[in-house]
Every structure is written in C-alpha cells, then in structure tokens.
Write a protein that holds these residues in place. Structure first.
Motif, short mmCIF file in Angstrom:
data_model
loop_
_atom_site.label_atom_id
_atom_site.label_comp_id
_atom_site.label_asym_id
_atom_site.label_seq_id
_atom_site.Cartn_x
_atom_site.Cartn_y
_atom_site.Cartn_z
N LYS A 47 0.85 -1.20 0.00
CA LYS A 47 0.00 0.00 0.00
C LYS A 47 0.88 1.25 0.00
N PHE A 48 1.95 1.21 0.79
CA PHE A 48 2.87 2.34 0.92
C PHE A 48 4.03 2.14 -0.05
N ARG A 49 3.88 2.73 -1.24
CA ARG A 49 4.90 2.58 -2.27
C ARG A 49 4.81 3.78 -3.22
N ARG A 50 5.72 3.83 -4.14
CA ARG A 50 5.71 4.86 -5.17
C ARG A 50 4.59 4.55 -6.16
N TYR A 51 3.90 5.59 -6.54
CA TYR A 51 2.87 5.50 -7.57
C TYR A 51 3.30 6.37 -8.74
N ALA A 52 2.57 6.36 -9.82
CA ALA A 52 2.95 7.14 -11.00
C ALA A 52 2.99 8.63 -10.72
N ASP A 53 2.18 9.08 -9.76
CA ASP A 53 2.08 10.52 -9.51
C ASP A 53 2.61 10.97 -8.15
N ARG A 54 3.13 10.04 -7.35
CA ARG A 54 3.70 10.44 -6.05
C ARG A 54 4.66 9.39 -5.52
N SER A 55 5.59 9.90 -4.74
CA SER A 55 6.62 9.05 -4.13
C SER A 55 6.03 8.33 -2.91
N GLY A 75 8.84 16.51 0.82
CA GLY A 75 8.09 15.65 -0.10
C GLY A 75 8.16 16.16 -1.54
N LYS A 76 8.13 17.48 -1.71
CA LYS A 76 8.24 18.05 -3.05
C LYS A 76 9.62 17.78 -3.66
N ILE A 77 10.64 17.81 -2.83
CA ILE A 77 11.99 17.50 -3.31
C ILE A 77 12.07 16.02 -3.70
N ILE A 78 11.54 15.14 -2.85
CA ILE A 78 11.55 13.71 -3.15
C ILE A 78 10.75 13.44 -4.44
N ILE A 85 11.37 12.55 -13.13
CA ILE A 85 12.67 12.01 -13.54
C ILE A 85 13.24 12.71 -14.77
N TRP A 86 12.42 12.91 -15.79
CA TRP A 86 12.93 13.41 -17.07
C TRP A 86 12.76 14.90 -17.25
N GLU A 87 12.02 15.53 -16.39
CA GLU A 87 11.75 16.96 -16.53
C GLU A 87 12.82 17.79 -15.84
N LYS A 89 14.31 19.99 -13.11
CA LYS A 89 14.04 19.92 -11.68
C LYS A 89 13.38 21.21 -11.20
N ALA A 90 12.35 21.06 -10.40
CA ALA A 90 11.54 22.19 -9.94
C ALA A 90 12.06 22.80 -8.64
N MET A 91 12.77 22.03 -7.85
CA MET A 91 13.20 22.48 -6.52
C MET A 91 14.71 22.77 -6.52
N ALA A 92 15.08 23.86 -5.89
CA ALA A 92 16.49 24.27 -5.86
C ALA A 92 17.38 23.24 -5.17
N GLU A 93 16.86 22.55 -4.18
CA GLU A 93 17.68 21.62 -3.38
C GLU A 93 17.76 20.21 -3.96
N THR A 94 17.04 19.94 -5.01
CA THR A 94 16.90 18.57 -5.52
C THR A 94 18.24 17.90 -5.79
N MET A 95 19.08 18.51 -6.59
CA MET A 95 20.33 17.85 -7.00
C MET A 95 21.26 17.62 -5.82
N ALA A 96 21.38 18.59 -4.93
CA ALA A 96 22.27 18.45 -3.78
C ALA A 96 21.77 17.36 -2.84
N LEU A 97 20.45 17.32 -2.61
CA LEU A 97 19.91 16.28 -1.72
C LEU A 97 20.09 14.91 -2.35
N GLU A 98 19.79 14.79 -3.64
CA GLU A 98 19.95 13.51 -4.33
C GLU A 98 21.40 13.05 -4.28
N ASP A 99 22.34 13.94 -4.53
CA ASP A 99 23.76 13.59 -4.48
C ASP A 99 24.18 13.16 -3.08
N SER A 100 23.74 13.89 -2.07
CA SER A 100 24.11 13.57 -0.69
C SER A 100 23.61 12.19 -0.28
#
Length: 131
Positions: A47-55, A75-78, A85-87, A89-100
């Motif tokens: 039940k608690f998993r990634r869906y097409a429209d939300r993490s 949650g918006k960053i996640i 994935i292909w668009e 990135k909307a959030m300024a922190e996305t790349m740094a958080l993903e890399d960390s």
C-alpha cells in the motif's frame, strides 16, 4: 521492504521512524523475496509505495495526514527526484539532496548503516530547512 536503497526509501524510513512510529523496526529482505510479516512499504504490492504521480514519502504524508510544512516541502523534493525524472528539476535543493543521499547509499557498507546515516542526514536537513 527490499534491500534496494534510493532517495525515496531513505527519506521514507526517516519519516516513519521520526514522525509516524518512533518504535518502527525496518526489516529489509532480498529483492524479490515474498514478505509475509509487518507493514509492507516500497515494494510492488505494498500500500505504501511509489505510484505514477507520487513518491512513497508523499503517499505516507497523505495517508497519515501529516501537515508539517517542512515535511511537505521535503516531499516536493523527493517528488522531484523520484517522479519528475525526465523533466527540469523544480526544486532548488533537488540535485544536492539527491547527491548527498546517493553518496550515503554508495559509500556505506551495510543496510543498518545506510538507515542510520540517512536518518542523520534528514534530521539535519529538516532542522536546518528554512521556509
């Protein structure tokens, strides 16, 4: 949950252990193994998993009606990492958080350490997040 880590799983484990059930024990199983105990998350039939429209993280926020602005922002960053994935990135922190978090996953020897280091990372990120 299976023994495969990505940002959404690390963030979701932190969310569960810090805000949903502080006594939660996270058990990880080899990928593909049938899991017959506990509350499943982040596996295909859970039940608690990634869906097409939300993490998974976003689904947990919604299910438990969590309204903390910092958690919603995380949650918006996640979402930006796992769903957008292909668009661009909307959030300024996305790349740094993903890399960390990816560095924690790749540079850590065992699952328990990944969970502990991931929790420490998100504790600090949450504490220092200014909205």
């Amino acid at each position: 949950s299976w023994e495969v880590f990505e940002v959404d799983k690390c963030a979701s484990i932190w969310l569960i252990q810090r805000f949903i059930d502080q006594g939660a024990i996270i058990k990880l199983y080899p990928r593909g193994e049938i899991i017959s105990e506990g509350i499943l998350f982040d596996v295909p039939d859970a039940k608690f998993r990634r869906y097409a429209d939300r993490s998974t993280f976003e689904f947990l926020l919604q299910h438990y009606n969590i309204k903390d602005p910092k958690l919603i922002y995380i949650g918006k960053i996640i979402h930006d990492i796992e769903i957008n994935i292909w668009e661009k990135k909307a959030m300024a922190e996305t790349m740094a958080l993903e890399d960390s978090v990816s560095n924690i996953i790749l540079g850590t020897k065992n699952n328990k350490q990944i969970i502990n280091k991931g929790n420490e990372f998100f504790d600090i990120f949450y504490r220092d997040l200014e909205l």
